[in-house]
Design a protein around this motif. Sequence first.
Motif, PDB file in Angstrom:
ATOM      1  N   GLN A 232      34.866  -9.174  60.324  1.00  0.00           N
ATOM      2  CA  GLN A 232      36.141  -8.509  60.062  1.00  0.00           C
ATOM      3  C   GLN A 232      36.276  -8.110  58.597  1.00  0.00           C
ATOM      4  O   GLN A 232      36.844  -7.060  58.272  1.00  0.00           O
ATOM      5  N   ALA A 233      35.743  -8.934  57.690  1.00  0.00           N
ATOM      6  CA  ALA A 233      35.775  -8.584  56.269  1.00  0.00           C
ATOM      7  C   ALA A 233      34.934  -7.342  56.013  1.00  0.00           C
ATOM      8  O   ALA A 233      35.313  -6.470  55.219  1.00  0.00           O
ATOM      9  N   PHE A 234      33.792  -7.258  56.690  1.00  0.00           N
ATOM     10  CA  PHE A 234      32.951  -6.065  56.546  1.00  0.00           C
ATOM     11  C   PHE A 234      33.666  -4.831  57.097  1.00  0.00           C
ATOM     12  O   PHE A 234      33.683  -3.772  56.465  1.00  0.00           O
ATOM     13  N   LEU A 235      34.270  -4.967  58.277  1.00  0.00           N
ATOM     14  CA  LEU A 235      35.006  -3.851  58.863  1.00  0.00           C
ATOM     15  C   LEU A 235      36.192  -3.454  57.995  1.00  0.00           C
ATOM     16  O   LEU A 235      36.544  -2.273  57.894  1.00  0.00           O
ATOM     17  N   ASP A 242      36.409   4.351  54.309  1.00  0.00           N
ATOM     18  CA  ASP A 242      36.596   5.530  55.148  1.00  0.00           C
ATOM     19  C   ASP A 242      37.930   6.217  54.837  1.00  0.00           C
ATOM     20  O   ASP A 242      38.036   7.441  54.903  1.00  0.00           O
ATOM     21  N   GLU A 243      38.932   5.419  54.511  1.00  0.00           N
ATOM     22  CA  GLU A 243      40.260   5.980  54.224  1.00  0.00           C
ATOM     23  C   GLU A 243      40.338   6.569  52.828  1.00  0.00           C
ATOM     24  O   GLU A 243      40.877   7.661  52.637  1.00  0.00           O
ATOM     25  N   TYR A 244      39.808   5.851  51.840  1.00  0.00           N
ATOM     26  CA  TYR A 244      40.029   6.251  50.448  1.00  0.00           C
ATOM     27  C   TYR A 244      38.812   6.864  49.760  1.00  0.00           C
ATOM     28  O   TYR A 244      38.937   7.445  48.684  1.00  0.00           O
ATOM     29  N   ARG A 253      30.316   0.488  62.344  1.00  0.00           N
ATOM     30  CA  ARG A 253      29.280  -0.113  63.185  1.00  0.00           C
ATOM     31  C   ARG A 253      28.745  -1.358  62.507  1.00  0.00           C
ATOM     32  O   ARG A 253      28.405  -1.323  61.325  1.00  0.00           O
ATOM     33  N   LEU A 254      28.656  -2.452  63.256  1.00  0.00           N
ATOM     34  CA  LEU A 254      28.127  -3.707  62.710  1.00  0.00           C
ATOM     35  C   LEU A 254      26.614  -3.753  62.869  1.00  0.00           C
ATOM     36  O   LEU A 254      26.067  -3.130  63.753  1.00  0.00           O
TER      37      LEU A 254
END
Length: 254
Positions: A232-235, A242-244, A253-254
Amino acid sequence: MASYPPAKCCAVGVKHEGTATGEVKSIDNIRTYFAYPEDKSTQNAIIIFTDIMGMDFINVQLIADQFAANGYFVAIPDLFDGNVVPLNPPADFDLMKWIQTEMPHVPTVDPKIEKVIKHLRGKLGVKRLGGVGYCFGGKYACRWLKKGGCDVAFTAHPSFVDKEEVEGIKGPLSIAAAETDQIFPAPKRRETEDILQKMSVPYQLNLFSDVEHGFAVRCDLSKKPAKFAKEQAFLQAVAWFDEYLKQGSLGARL
């Protein structure tokens, strides 16, 4: 300070299984691990500032490869000149002495980072640059979130971050914190939040239960809560970039 200096918990963890797919090159005599996205584009890039296990630690190389799989060109510079701490040091290894006498500090680390960023933005054509800092590297993820440095940053369980370095950030900052962390405990998290709330940059601070300092890099993946928190930390980091940093992501993708 917004976080405390490194301690014994900074060298404890589990080595992860996997084969790194990147390559090691030299940038002005600085060994650097490179991981490329499928299209080989270098326009959107990430520079990873590692923990005290350094650039050659397989866990961080696998993380770099994961960022590359999500469309980012990734560079991990060796900020330690190979003089790193082994994972789970043997009893005769004096970690605290290494921290006090051998760990590199700003006067030697900053010039390396400056050279690498100049190379990335110059010869390699990087247009947008994100900074990722784990533990020791968290200080530099904050420190280099400024004009001429990184545009966006993410840090997990940071150490050695000065209050002034948080106050000086000039771009979006995302933080992943551990419930049990003597380096970045609740009072330091709250101090960091108080600083960020007064600033005009986007920020995020996620707290993960049932994990300790270092979980985003060195957790025991056989433990379900730790594996979930690491993923979750990676995501969190990918979604932040991706946003900024870039738009139009198809999902992490993991």
